[in-house]
Design a protein around this motif. Structure first.
Motif, PDB file in Angstrom:
ATOM      1  N   ALA A 122       0.838  -1.204   0.000  1.00 34.44           N
ATOM      2  CA  ALA A 122       0.000   0.000   0.000  1.00 34.44           C
ATOM      3  C   ALA A 122       0.871   1.252   0.000  1.00 34.44           C
ATOM      4  CB  ALA A 122      -0.925  -0.014   1.213  1.00 34.44           C
ATOM      5  N   LEU A 123       1.948   1.218   0.790  1.00 38.50           N
ATOM      6  CA  LEU A 123       2.862   2.371   0.845  1.00 38.50           C
ATOM      7  C   LEU A 123       3.688   2.497  -0.428  1.00 38.50           C
ATOM      8  CD1 LEU A 123       3.998   2.050   4.554  1.00 38.50           C
ATOM      9  CD2 LEU A 123       2.656   3.913   3.545  1.00 38.50           C
ATOM     10  N   LYS A 124       3.887   1.369  -1.115  1.00 39.31           N
ATOM     11  CA  LYS A 124       4.606   1.437  -2.391  1.00 39.31           C
ATOM     12  C   LYS A 124       3.837   2.301  -3.388  1.00 39.31           C
ATOM     13  CE  LYS A 124       5.996  -1.482  -6.288  1.00 39.31           C
ATOM     14  NZ  LYS A 124       6.055  -2.873  -6.826  1.00 39.31           N
ATOM     15  N   TYR A 125       2.514   2.148  -3.401  1.00 44.64           N
ATOM     16  CA  TYR A 125       1.684   2.909  -4.340  1.00 44.64           C
ATOM     17  C   TYR A 125       1.256   4.267  -3.778  1.00 44.64           C
ATOM     18  CZ  TYR A 125       1.473  -1.376  -7.080  1.00 44.64           C
ATOM     19  OH  TYR A 125       1.813  -2.481  -7.834  1.00 44.64           O
ATOM     20  N   ASN A 126       1.356   4.417  -2.452  1.00 43.31           N
ATOM     21  CA  ASN A 126       1.022   5.709  -1.850  1.00 43.31           C
ATOM     22  C   ASN A 126       1.908   5.903  -0.615  1.00 43.31           C
ATOM     23  OD1 ASN A 126      -0.051   8.095  -0.958  1.00 43.31           O
ATOM     24  ND2 ASN A 126      -2.047   7.246  -0.367  1.00 43.31           N
ATOM     25  N   PRO A 127       3.135   6.376  -0.809  1.00 39.96           N
ATOM     26  CA  PRO A 127       4.094   6.519   0.301  1.00 39.96           C
ATOM     27  C   PRO A 127       3.642   7.490   1.382  1.00 39.96           C
ATOM     28  CG  PRO A 127       5.196   6.676  -1.838  1.00 39.96           C
ATOM     29  CD  PRO A 127       3.727   6.755  -2.096  1.00 39.96           C
ATOM     30  N   ASN A 128       2.673   8.311   1.100  1.00 38.16           N
ATOM     31  CA  ASN A 128       2.229   9.321   2.069  1.00 38.16           C
ATOM     32  C   ASN A 128       1.021   8.876   2.902  1.00 38.16           C
ATOM     33  OD1 ASN A 128       4.202  11.192   1.142  1.00 38.16           O
ATOM     34  ND2 ASN A 128       2.858  11.750  -0.572  1.00 38.16           N
ATOM     35  N   ASP A 129       0.631   7.607   2.777  1.00 42.14           N
ATOM     36  CA  ASP A 129      -0.538   7.112   3.518  1.00 42.14           C
ATOM     37  C   ASP A 129      -0.159   6.925   4.992  1.00 42.14           C
ATOM     38  OD1 ASP A 129      -2.707   5.758   4.591  1.00 42.14           O
ATOM     39  OD2 ASP A 129      -3.062   4.591   2.775  1.00 42.14           O
ATOM     40  N   ILE A 130      -0.588   7.863   5.829  1.00 43.10           N
ATOM     41  CA  ILE A 130      -0.239   7.823   7.253  1.00 43.10           C
ATOM     42  C   ILE A 130      -0.857   6.597   7.943  1.00 43.10           C
ATOM     43  CG2 ILE A 130      -0.463   9.047   9.454  1.00 43.10           C
ATOM     44  CD1 ILE A 130      -0.431  11.657   7.909  1.00 43.10           C
ATOM     45  N   ASP A 131      -2.097   6.265   7.562  1.00 48.41           N
ATOM     46  CA  ASP A 131      -2.772   5.113   8.171  1.00 48.41           C
ATOM     47  C   ASP A 131      -2.023   3.816   7.865  1.00 48.41           C
ATOM     48  OD1 ASP A 131      -4.748   6.717   9.239  1.00 48.41           O
ATOM     49  OD2 ASP A 131      -6.062   6.493   7.486  1.00 48.41           O
ATOM     50  N   ALA A 132      -1.552   3.682   6.637  1.00 46.51           N
ATOM     51  CA  ALA A 132      -0.805   2.488   6.260  1.00 46.51           C
ATOM     52  C   ALA A 132       0.505   2.394   7.045  1.00 46.51           C
ATOM     53  CB  ALA A 132      -0.523   2.484   4.762  1.00 46.51           C
ATOM     54  N   LYS A 133       1.154   3.550   7.261  1.00 47.08           N
ATOM     55  CA  LYS A 133       2.399   3.558   8.043  1.00 47.08           C
ATOM     56  C   LYS A 133       2.142   3.119   9.483  1.00 47.08           C
ATOM     57  CE  LYS A 133       4.711   7.221   5.394  1.00 47.08           C
ATOM     58  NZ  LYS A 133       5.260   8.604   5.419  1.00 47.08           N
ATOM     59  N   TYR A 134       1.062   3.637  10.064  1.00 48.56           N
ATOM     60  CA  TYR A 134       0.744   3.277  11.446  1.00 48.56           C
ATOM     61  C   TYR A 134       0.411   1.788  11.550  1.00 48.56           C
ATOM     62  CZ  TYR A 134      -1.701   2.985  15.897  1.00 48.56           C
ATOM     63  OH  TYR A 134      -2.096   2.604  17.153  1.00 48.56           O
ATOM     64  N   ASN A 135      -0.431   1.304  10.636  1.00 50.76           N
ATOM     65  CA  ASN A 135      -0.817  -0.108  10.679  1.00 50.76           C
ATOM     66  C   ASN A 135       0.376  -1.023  10.426  1.00 50.76           C
ATOM     67  OD1 ASN A 135      -3.355   0.865  11.108  1.00 50.76           O
ATOM     68  ND2 ASN A 135      -4.288  -0.069   9.293  1.00 50.76           N
ATOM     69  N   LEU A 136       1.297  -0.578   9.592  1.00 47.05           N
ATOM     70  CA  LEU A 136       2.501  -1.369   9.353  1.00 47.05           C
ATOM     71  C   LEU A 136       3.317  -1.499  10.637  1.00 47.05           C
ATOM     72  CD1 LEU A 136       4.577  -2.829   7.626  1.00 47.05           C
ATOM     73  CD2 LEU A 136       5.497  -0.594   6.931  1.00 47.05           C
ATOM     74  N   SER A 137       3.460  -0.397  11.373  1.00 43.75           N
ATOM     75  CA  SER A 137       4.211  -0.452  12.629  1.00 43.75           C
ATOM     76  C   SER A 137       3.533  -1.382  13.627  1.00 43.75           C
ATOM     77  CB  SER A 137       4.359   0.948  13.220  1.00 43.75           C
ATOM     78  OG  SER A 137       3.106   1.478  13.616  1.00 43.75           O
ATOM     79  N   GLU A 138       2.194  -1.373  13.657  1.00 46.56           N
ATOM     80  CA  GLU A 138       1.459  -2.269  14.550  1.00 46.56           C
ATOM     81  C   GLU A 138       1.634  -3.732  14.138  1.00 46.56           C
ATOM     82  OE1 GLU A 138      -0.642  -1.699  17.460  1.00 46.56           O
ATOM     83  OE2 GLU A 138       0.817  -0.079  17.304  1.00 46.56           O
ATOM     84  N   ALA A 139       1.608  -3.987  12.846  1.00 47.50           N
ATOM     85  CA  ALA A 139       1.792  -5.358  12.360  1.00 47.50           C
ATOM     86  C   ALA A 139       3.183  -5.877  12.716  1.00 47.50           C
ATOM     87  CB  ALA A 139       1.568  -5.417  10.848  1.00 47.50           C
ATOM     88  N   LEU A 140       4.186  -5.021  12.562  1.00 49.73           N
ATOM     89  CA  LEU A 140       5.561  -5.424  12.903  1.00 49.73           C
ATOM     90  C   LEU A 140       5.700  -5.673  14.404  1.00 49.73           C
ATOM     91  CD1 LEU A 140       7.562  -2.961  10.608  1.00 49.73           C
ATOM     92  CD2 LEU A 140       7.198  -5.417  10.255  1.00 49.73           C
TER      93      LEU A 140
END
Length: 242
Positions: free
Chosen positions: A120-138
């Motif tokens: 998701a971040l590959k296609y939209n690097p500025n997606d704040i929600d995707a960044k937050y969810n990625l940190s939670e998944a990790l």
């Protein structure tokens, strides 16, 4: 051009247009039900729209959302996974992977969800929600790994305890066997003594008295000999006469 051919073309165009209008109408109905939190009804409308056009991006995407809202996370993941993204914009692709990541996260598939958020971040690097969810998944991945390591350690300790208990049982059996052997030896010794006592001949009272008198007389004779030996003078040096 013949009039009948023109009529067929017009009817065909009208049919296609009717189906298109029906698809969009069903999607709008599904959206209204969705906005009222009636996710089951919205699912029904989106599925009917897909019967009109199985490749409809909007119907598929919204169906995936409706299934997610009903906690049908595996079904939701399957819908998002089945959408053909080749002709979609990067923004649409990012939304698909974002929602796919959410469905995977709810199934505790944290590694897979992290991979989806990265896409998701590959296609939209500025997606704040995707960044937050990625940190939670990790973070959940790390917690899951720690739990697995602790479980393996506990299993290892349990196996060690079981081995110790097994060794204790072996020792107990060994001691029991030793005790049984000692008990058997004592029983055998007692049995031998009993056998010896049983094998000794019985003596009559008269014979016992005669044996006692004989022993007393022998003891008297020995004592007399000792007394005579003690009374004899010690010989001195002999004198040789020349």
């Amino acid at each position: 051009m013949r009039k009948d051919i023109v009529l067929i073309i017009l009817l065909a165009g009208l049919t296609v247009n009717t189906f298109a209008q029906s698809e969009h109408k069903l999607i709008r109905r599904g959206n209204r039900a969705y906005s009222k939190n009636d996710y089951l009804e919205s699912e029904v409308q989106y599925r009917e729209a897909l019967e009109r056009n199985k490749h409809s991006f909007k119907a598929n995407f919204n169906l995936g959302d409706a299934l997610y809202k009903q906690n049908k996370f595996s079904d939701s993941d399957s819908i998002f996974n089945g959408i053909n993204t080749s002709a979609l914009s990067d923004a649409d692709k990012s939304m698909i992977y974002y929602n796919k990541g959410n469905s995977l996260f709810k199934q505790n598939k944290f590694k897979e969800s992290a991979d989806a958020y990265k896409m998701a971040l590959k296609y939209n690097p500025n997606d704040i929600d995707a960044k937050y969810n990625l940190s939670e998944a990790l973070r959940m991945m790390q917690n899951q790994q720690n739990q697995n390591n602790n479980q393996q350690q506990n299993n290892s300790n349990d196996n060690k305890d079981n081995k110790d208990q097994k060794d204790d049982k072996k020792q107990d059996k060994k001691e029991d066997k030793k005790d049984n052997n000692n008990k058997q030896d004592n029983q055998q010794n007692n049995q031998n003594k009993n056998n010896q006592q049983q094998q000794q001949p019985k003596i009559s009272k008269e014979d016992a008295e005669r044996m006692l008198q004989a022993l007393q007389q022998r003891e008297k004779d020995i004592q007399d000999k000792l007394n005579k030996k003690q009374a004899k003078p010690v010989s001195g040096a002999s004198i040789k006469n020349w």
